[in-house]
Design a protein around this motif. Structure first.
Motif, PDB file in Angstrom:
ATOM      1  N   THR A   1       0.834  -1.206   0.000  1.00 25.78           N
ATOM      2  CA  THR A   1       0.000   0.000   0.000  1.00 25.78           C
ATOM      3  C   THR A   1       0.862   1.247   0.000  1.00 25.78           C
ATOM      4  N   ILE A   2       1.911   1.266   0.811  1.00 21.96           N
ATOM      5  CA  ILE A   2       2.820   2.414   0.850  1.00 21.96           C
ATOM      6  C   ILE A   2       3.463   2.626  -0.513  1.00 21.96           C
ATOM      7  N   ASP A   3       3.822   1.522  -1.180  1.00 23.89           N
ATOM      8  CA  ASP A   3       4.492   1.619  -2.483  1.00 23.89           C
ATOM      9  C   ASP A   3       3.587   2.210  -3.569  1.00 23.89           C
ATOM     10  N   LEU A   4       2.279   2.256  -3.317  1.00 26.24           N
ATOM     11  CA  LEU A   4       1.384   2.913  -4.269  1.00 26.24           C
ATOM     12  C   LEU A   4       1.723   4.392  -4.407  1.00 26.24           C
ATOM     13  N   PHE A   5       2.365   4.941  -3.385  1.00 29.28           N
ATOM     14  CA  PHE A   5       2.694   6.365  -3.368  1.00 29.28           C
ATOM     15  C   PHE A   5       4.174   6.611  -3.635  1.00 29.28           C
ATOM     16  N   SER A   6       4.864   5.581  -4.115  1.00 26.64           N
ATOM     17  CA  SER A   6       6.286   5.703  -4.399  1.00 26.64           C
ATOM     18  C   SER A   6       6.507   6.373  -5.751  1.00 26.64           C
ATOM     19  N   VAL A   7       7.446   7.314  -5.782  1.00 24.19           N
ATOM     20  CA  VAL A   7       7.774   8.048  -7.019  1.00 24.19           C
ATOM     21  C   VAL A   7       9.291   8.128  -7.148  1.00 24.19           C
ATOM     22  N   THR A   8       9.792   7.924  -8.355  1.00 26.30           N
ATOM     23  CA  THR A   8      11.200   8.163  -8.664  1.00 26.30           C
ATOM     24  C   THR A   8      11.257   9.222  -9.753  1.00 26.30           C
ATOM     25  N   ALA A   9      11.904  10.341  -9.458  1.00 22.80           N
ATOM     26  CA  ALA A   9      11.906  11.454 -10.410  1.00 22.80           C
ATOM     27  C   ALA A   9      13.153  12.315 -10.215  1.00 22.80           C
ATOM     28  N   PRO A  10      13.613  12.988 -11.293  1.00 16.67           N
ATOM     29  CA  PRO A  10      14.750  13.909 -11.156  1.00 16.67           C
ATOM     30  C   PRO A  10      14.379  15.083 -10.260  1.00 16.67           C
ATOM     31  N   LEU A  11      15.348  15.576  -9.524  1.00 14.92           N
ATOM     32  CA  LEU A  11      15.139  16.764  -8.710  1.00 14.92           C
ATOM     33  C   LEU A  11      15.434  18.000  -9.547  1.00 14.92           C
ATOM     34  N   ALA A  12      14.637  19.034  -9.353  1.00 15.59           N
ATOM     35  CA  ALA A  12      14.822  20.274 -10.113  1.00 15.59           C
ATOM     36  C   ALA A  12      16.109  20.968  -9.680  1.00 15.59           C
ATOM     37  N   HIS A  13      16.932  21.314 -10.656  1.00 17.22           N
ATOM     38  CA  HIS A  13      18.208  21.975 -10.368  1.00 17.22           C
ATOM     39  C   HIS A  13      17.982  23.454 -10.129  1.00 17.22           C
ATOM     40  N   VAL A  14      18.581  23.984  -9.062  1.00 19.34           N
ATOM     41  CA  VAL A  14      18.453  25.410  -8.740  1.00 19.34           C
ATOM     42  C   VAL A  14      19.671  26.164  -9.238  1.00 19.34           C
ATOM     43  N   ALA A  15      20.812  25.900  -8.612  1.00 20.47           N
ATOM     44  CA  ALA A  15      22.071  26.515  -9.022  1.00 20.47           C
ATOM     45  C   ALA A  15      23.207  25.756  -8.356  1.00 20.47           C
ATOM     46  N   ASN A  16      24.374  25.738  -9.035  1.00 21.30           N
ATOM     47  CA  ASN A  16      25.546  25.051  -8.494  1.00 21.30           C
ATOM     48  C   ASN A  16      25.166  23.623  -8.085  1.00 21.30           C
ATOM     49  N   ASN A  17      25.395  23.261  -6.824  1.00 16.12           N
ATOM     50  CA  ASN A  17      25.102  21.894  -6.359  1.00 16.12           C
ATOM     51  C   ASN A  17      23.859  21.848  -5.464  1.00 16.12           C
ATOM     52  N   THR A  18      22.899  22.735  -5.735  1.00 20.63           N
ATOM     53  CA  THR A  18      21.656  22.731  -4.973  1.00 20.63           C
ATOM     54  C   THR A  18      20.480  22.343  -5.871  1.00 20.63           C
ATOM     55  N   TYR A  19      19.554  21.622  -5.274  1.00 21.45           N
ATOM     56  CA  TYR A  19      18.378  21.121  -5.975  1.00 21.45           C
ATOM     57  C   TYR A  19      17.143  21.366  -5.098  1.00 21.45           C
ATOM     58  N   THR A  20      15.984  21.299  -5.711  1.00 20.38           N
ATOM     59  CA  THR A  20      14.731  21.520  -4.983  1.00 20.38           C
ATOM     60  C   THR A  20      14.064  20.193  -4.685  1.00 20.38           C
ATOM     61  N   MET A  21      13.617  20.024  -3.436  1.00 22.67           N
ATOM     62  CA  MET A  21      12.889  18.823  -3.044  1.00 22.67           C
ATOM     63  C   MET A  21      11.511  18.840  -3.703  1.00 22.67           C
ATOM     64  N   PRO A  22      10.925  17.682  -3.975  1.00 19.73           N
ATOM     65  CA  PRO A  22       9.571  17.640  -4.540  1.00 19.73           C
ATOM     66  C   PRO A  22       8.572  18.302  -3.584  1.00 19.73           C
TER      67      PRO A  22
END
Length: 239
Positions: free
Chosen positions: A71-92
Motif C-alpha cells: 500500500t505504501i508503495d502505491l505512493f512511491s515516485v522516482t523522479a529527477p530533482l529540479a536543479h536550482v544553481a551550483n550543487n543545490t536542488y529543490t525537493m519535490p
C-alpha cells in the motif's frame, strides 16, 4: 470508491436525522481522513515489523507487513530533482518521505552512487578531510527547507540527481452536478474529480474517520461515538 463512501456516510447520518453534510464539507473531511490513514500506514508497518521480529506474526497470506508495504508503495515516485544553481536542488513539493537520493553522471544516464543524508555539522567535518570528503561514488547531501545540497560540488547539472520518495496522496474530490430542487448528483466525468488513492479495503476505515469529523462538525456526539466504536472494533480485528 469515493461515491460509495459518501453514500454510506450520509446513510448513517440521515438514519437518525443527525444533519446534512454538504459536498464541500465532505471533501474536507475526506481529505483529512485519507491523510490520517496514510500516516497510520507507517506506524502500523513498524508495529508489524516488531511483531515479526518477536515471531508473533505469520507469513504468506498472514504477512500483514507485506500488504502494508504494498500500500505504501502505491505512493512511491522516482523522479529527477529540479536543479536550482551550483550543487543545490529543490525537493519535490508533494514528498512525505525521501527514501533515497541517486547521483548520476553529467549526462544523467549512468548511476554513480547513492547519496547519504548527513547533518549540516557532519558535512563540514567530512568536507574538511581528504579521506572522508564525499565523492561521486559516495556522495552526501544535506537539506534545508525545500532545498537539497549535494556533495561533491561537481554534481551540479540538471538531471544529475534523482530521488525515490513517498508522496502525499492526492486530495479526494467528490464532484457533482447541481440539480435544481434536488440532491447533487455524482459526476465522475468532471475534471476536478479525484477518487481516494487508498485501496478499496480501506473503505470502512474511511467511512469511520469521516463520520468522526462529521460528528464533531454537526455537534452530534452519538455519531462520533458510533465511529469511534467501529474503528476500535476494526483495529481489534487487525491485532
Amino acid at each position: 470508491m469515493i461515491n460509495s463512501v459518501r453514500n454510506t456516510v450520509l446513510a448513517i447520518i440521515n438514519k437518525n436525522n443527525y444533519g446534512y453534510i454538504s459536498p464541500n464539507d465532505f471533501n474536507l473531511f475526506a481529505k483529512q481522513a485519507q491523510l490520517d490513514l496514510f500516516e497510520d500506514l507507517f506506524y502500523e508497518y513498524n508495529y508489524q515489523l516488531i511483531k515479526e521480529n518477536a515471531r508473533q506474526s505469520g507469513t504468506g497470506y498472514a504477512n500483514i507487513s507485506k500488504g502494508i508495504l504494498e500500500t505504501i508503495d502505491l505512493f512511491s515516485v522516482t523522479a529527477p530533482l529540479a536543479h536550482v544553481a551550483n550543487n543545490t536542488y529543490t525537493m519535490p513539493v508533494n514528498y512525505y518521505l525521501i527514501n533515497k537520493v541517486l547521483a548520476y553522471d553529467a549526462a544523467g544516464t549512468t548511476l554513480t552512487g547513492e547519496a547519504e543524508r548527513v547533518s549540516h555539522s557532519k558535512i563540514t567535518l567530512l568536507n574538511s578531510s581528504n579521506l572522508t570528503a564525499p565523492t561521486t561514488t559516495y556522495p552526501a547531501y544535506t537539506t534545508e527547507g525545500q532545498t537539497l545540497t549535494v556533495y561533491p560540488a561537481t554534481i551540479n547539472v540538471a538531471g544529475q540527481l534523482q530521488a525515490q520518495y513517498i508522496r502525499y496522496p492526492l486530495d479526494p474530490q467528490w464532484t457533482y452536478l447541481n440539480i435544481t430542487g434536488g440532491e447533487p448528483v455524482f459526476d465522475a466525468s468532471s475534471t476536478s474529480y479525484q477518487n481516494f488513492e487508498l485501496p478499496n479495503d480501506y473503505e470502512p476505515d474511511l467511512v469511520n474517520k469521516i463520520l468522526q469529523y462529521a460528528g464533531v462538525s454537526i455537534r452530534e456526539s452519538a455519531v462520533v461515538q458510533y465511529a469511534n466504536t467501529a474503528e476500535i472494533n476494526d483495529n481489534a480485528k487487525e491485532q
